[in-house]
Design an enzyme around this catalytic site. Structure first.
Site, mmCIF file in Angstrom:
data_model
loop_
_atom_site.group_PDB
_atom_site.id
_atom_site.type_symbol
_atom_site.label_atom_id
_atom_site.label_comp_id
_atom_site.label_asym_id
_atom_site.label_seq_id
_atom_site.Cartn_x
_atom_site.Cartn_y
_atom_site.Cartn_z
ATOM 1 C CB CYS A 8 -0.980 -0.003 1.160
ATOM 2 S SG CYS A 8 -0.219 -0.127 2.788
ATOM 3 N N GLY A 508 29.477 -14.228 20.082
ATOM 4 C CA GLY A 508 28.781 -13.015 20.514
ATOM 5 C C GLY A 508 27.372 -13.364 20.926
ATOM 6 C CB SER A 510 20.925 -13.957 20.466
ATOM 7 O OG SER A 510 21.160 -15.309 20.750
ATOM 8 N N GLY A 511 21.821 -11.686 18.191
ATOM 9 C CA GLY A 511 21.519 -10.361 17.649
ATOM 10 C C GLY A 511 22.726 -9.454 17.515
ATOM 11 C CB SER A 512 26.254 -9.777 18.487
ATOM 12 O OG SER A 512 26.558 -11.089 18.051
ATOM 13 N N GLY A 513 24.995 -9.729 15.211
ATOM 14 C CA GLY A 513 25.336 -9.538 13.795
ATOM 15 C C GLY A 513 26.221 -10.623 13.208
ATOM 16 C CE LYS A 514 26.578 -15.440 17.085
ATOM 17 N NZ LYS A 514 25.553 -14.633 17.770
#
Length: 709
Positions: A8, A508, A510-514
């Site tokens: 949309c 690292g 979780s969510g650190s960009g690995k």
């Protein structure tokens, strides 16, 4: 109008662009605006407009905005529709107590809305856009249904045979009608028994041929449909395989799959068009001449029905387009939910949530049935009206014809023949008229297909580096940052280097960009800033097929395809691989013993995603598959998380002993990190530490805290 439910925002932007003379596809705008399955952010629309040379102003306001006398129109308004659905409108005009708005929902379109209702939906966000002095209108070419006609021309011999068969069927039918006239006017009055028998026998032979020609025509039409399917549906699948990963992460599976149904509507319309264009038009002209010669008075009465047929078509035209789009969108939503629930059935059962998930599909299915029924109701009503016109025409012909017979201006045989021949004039005429809803369906379907075909293949750009030998050297990340869409950076200013043969672990929280870091390395996504070099060659100059034959990424969720274990192991592997090499890879991956215990060993058949295997077996099987690939760099993204510690330790040892491979592990288990030469530590998208396990423990920094936490 929007094509998928998340379109949309870009559809509204396309309206603004159209107002200023540009014609740009939604697929192109989706890419610029970073639209995902949740839709498009206001920031995405603003950034896209700026890239297209527009001045933008995003504001938060209340309804007093509409009291401004010189309010710049049109503008985009963000709304929250009943049920909490986030949506966008384009405000076109402001009247006293009403607004003229354009809703991209194809079932709504341009409508008047009271300010009171608008105020209840409007979030207060308004996006104003005006072209800069440097703005130049953009006209993108969109393929129409005519673009499929080259496919039809390729089948000219087949099309010619279909038309010939249909022509012979019509000629025999016309001859049969004249036989009826001769019986009534000549054979019966003159008692011509023997001639009647001979002609009747001849006509039966003709009808045998007519049946054969009818079978041939229908069979050849089916063959034509299949050949068009190869061109259109297989072309669509081939294109999908070449699309970048970003395409799949920003669309629901059902939206992609539902296009197969759309393609079948195009094929049906094209096959019908062939017969109508080349045959029905010709038959209508020839039959019109024959009917006019048979009785000019009755023919003029027949022609009176044409404007009525055309009026019926025009009345339903707009409704068909809206109802068609509604049905296709609803089908896409339903398909997405069913696919999602089948994939997540284990979780659904574990959470005891079958009733809730069933209820969701039940609601969506009822919605699809309602929209499908609405289309069928409109189509059936149109067919009923056309049938009424046809039957009324037959009555009128017989009535006027009977009066002509009474006044000796027409014979009974001529009247009966005219009535019989009338069907061969009206039926092809109706086939031409019936093309309208089919072509409308095909046009909507083609528009939906176009929005996928207009997404450029990730292999479209020719890249100069096309040999694996050119990649034999160090890999360097230079100030690499990345963000999804217009969100915050998930990787920030990454600088690192590693050499071929290194054994590395990336650790690292979780969510650190690995995972994002390694996906940049295999060119699933392009860095937002900075660059990646392989042997001093920029990654963006390396052919993507070459990158992925040099670097193999094994994702967190192992995927097994239906087929034998050997088929799965041979997927994407080196040329001329031997069974001995397959067995060696399986031993390295610690899966050989499990395969030996199976009844058919390497010939054991697996179902979709290998549901008969445990999570650990699937992981080891995908590791063996990776070892058989030609890749020199193997990236294992949590690929041993389903294993027990003893098996994992042996497997990691086996992999780190591979001197000819560069191994990169992404791991939460720090025991994996201890067994590699180098450790990269990521925290909130930044590379905070790197070095060996011993070096990092001596530093007593972030890694030290992870080990001791």
């Amino acid at each position: 109008m929007q094509v998928d439910e998340s379109d949309c925002g870009v559809a509204c932007l396309a309206m603004i662009l159209k107002h200023f003379g540009s014609s740009i596809s939604l697929a192109y705008l989706r890419n610029l605006a970073k639209t995902n399955t949740e839709g498009t952010t206001a920031l995405g629309l603003v950034k896209t407009a700026e890239k297209l040379k527009f001045e933008t102003k995003a504001i938060k306001a209340d309804m007093t905005l509409f009291d401004i006398m010189d309010l710049p129109l049109p503008f985009i308004a963000h709304v929250v529709k009943p049920g909490g659905l986030l949506h966008y409108y384009v405000v076109l005009k402001v009247k006293k107590d009403q607004l003229i708005i354009a809703d991209p929902d194809p079932t709504v379109g341009v409508i008047k809305m009271r300010k009171k209702q608008f105020s209840q939906e409007w979030s207060g966000v308004a996006l104003f856009m005006a072209p800069k002095p440097t703005y130049q209108p953009i006209k993108q070419e969109k393929s129409s249904l005519f673009s499929f006609f080259p496919s039809m021309i390729k089948q000219k011999k087949l099309v010619g045979n279909i038309i010939l068969a249909a022509l012979l069927i019509t000629i025999i039918s016309i001859a049969g009608s004249y036989f009826l006239q001769t019986i009534i006017d000549t054979y019966i009055p003159n008692n011509m028994h023997s001639t009647l028998a001979i002609i009747a026998l001849g006509l039966i032979i003709f009808y045998i041929f007519q049946s054969i020609f009818t079978y041939a025509q229908n069979f050849l039409l089916a063959v034509l449909g299949q050949r068009l399917s190869i061109e259109i549906i297989l072309g669509y699948i081939r294109h999908i395989f070449e699309l970048p990963m970003e395409f799949f992460t920003t669309r629901k599976t059902g939206e992609i799959v539902s296009r197969f149904t759309d393609a079948s509507k195009i094929i049906d319309a094209l096959a019908s068009t062939v017969v109508s264009m080349f045959l029905d038009v010709g038959i209508v002209i020839v039959m019109g001449i024959i009917l006019a010669l048979q009785s000019s008075q009755l023919f003029w009465i027949t022609l009176i029905s044409l404007p009525i047929y055309i009026a019926i078509i025009l009345i339903f035209s707009k409704a068909f387009e809206k109802l068609n789009q509604k049905e296709m969108e609803s089908n896409a939503i339903l398909s997405s939910s069913i696919i999602e629930d089948i994939h997540g059935i284990e979780t659904i059962k574990a959470l005891n949530s079958e009733p809730q998930r069933y209820q969701k599909i039940d609601t969506e299915f009822v919605d699809f049935l309602k929209k499908s029924l609405a289309y069928t109701k409109a189509d059936t009503l149109q067919q009923a009206l056309k049938l009424f016109v046809q039957l009324s025409l037959n009555v009128l012909i017989l009535w006027i014809g009977a009066l002509l017979v009474i006044h000796n201006r027409l014979s009974v045989g001529q009247l009966m023949t005219y009535n019989a021949l009338l069907a061969y004039f009206v039926n092809p005429l109706q086939s031409i008229i019936n093309l309208q809803p089919k072509l409308q369906s095909a046009r909507v379907a083609n528009n939906r297909l176009n929005e996928v075909f207009l997404v450029e293949s990730e292999f479209a750009d020719s890249r100069p580096i096309k040999k694996v030998e050119q990649l034999q050297g160090p890999i360097v990340f230079k100030q690499v940052s990345y963000h999804y869409g217009y969100g915050q950076d998930v990787l920030k200013n990454i600088n690192l280097q590693f050499n071929l043969g290194d054994k590395i672990t990336i650790v690292g929280m979780s969510g650190s960009g690995k995972s994002t870091l390694v996906k940049l390395l295999i060119d699933f996504f392009e860095p937002s800033s900075g660059e990646i070099l392989i042997n001093q060659h920029p990654l963006k100059l390396v052919d993507k097929h070459i990158i992925r034959s040099f670097i193999n990424y094994i994702p967190q969720e192992p995927y097994i395809f239906s087929g034998s274990i050997e088929d799965n192991l041979r997927l994407g592997n080196r040329a001329n691989i031997t069974l001995a090499e397959i067995e060696k890879a399986c031993k390295t991956a610690m899966i050989a013993a499990d395969i030996e215990k199976m009844p058919l060993q390497f010939n054991t058949n697996l179902d979709e995603n290998g549901n008969t295997l445990s999570g650990g077996q699937k992981q080891r099987l995908t590791i063996a598959r990776a070892l058989l690939s030609p890749a020199k760099i193997l990236i294992f993204d949590e690929s041993t998380s389903g294993l027990d510690t003893i098996t994992e330790k042996k497997l990691i040892d086996n992999l780190t002993k591979l001197s000819d491979k560069t191994i990169i592990f992404i791991a939460h288990r720090l025991a994996v990190a201890q067994r590699t030469d180098k450790i990269l530590v990521l925290h909130e998208g930044k590379l905070v530490e790197q070095g060996s396990h011993a070096e990092l423990m001596r530093k007593q920094g972030y890694y030290y805290n992870l080990v001791n936490s």
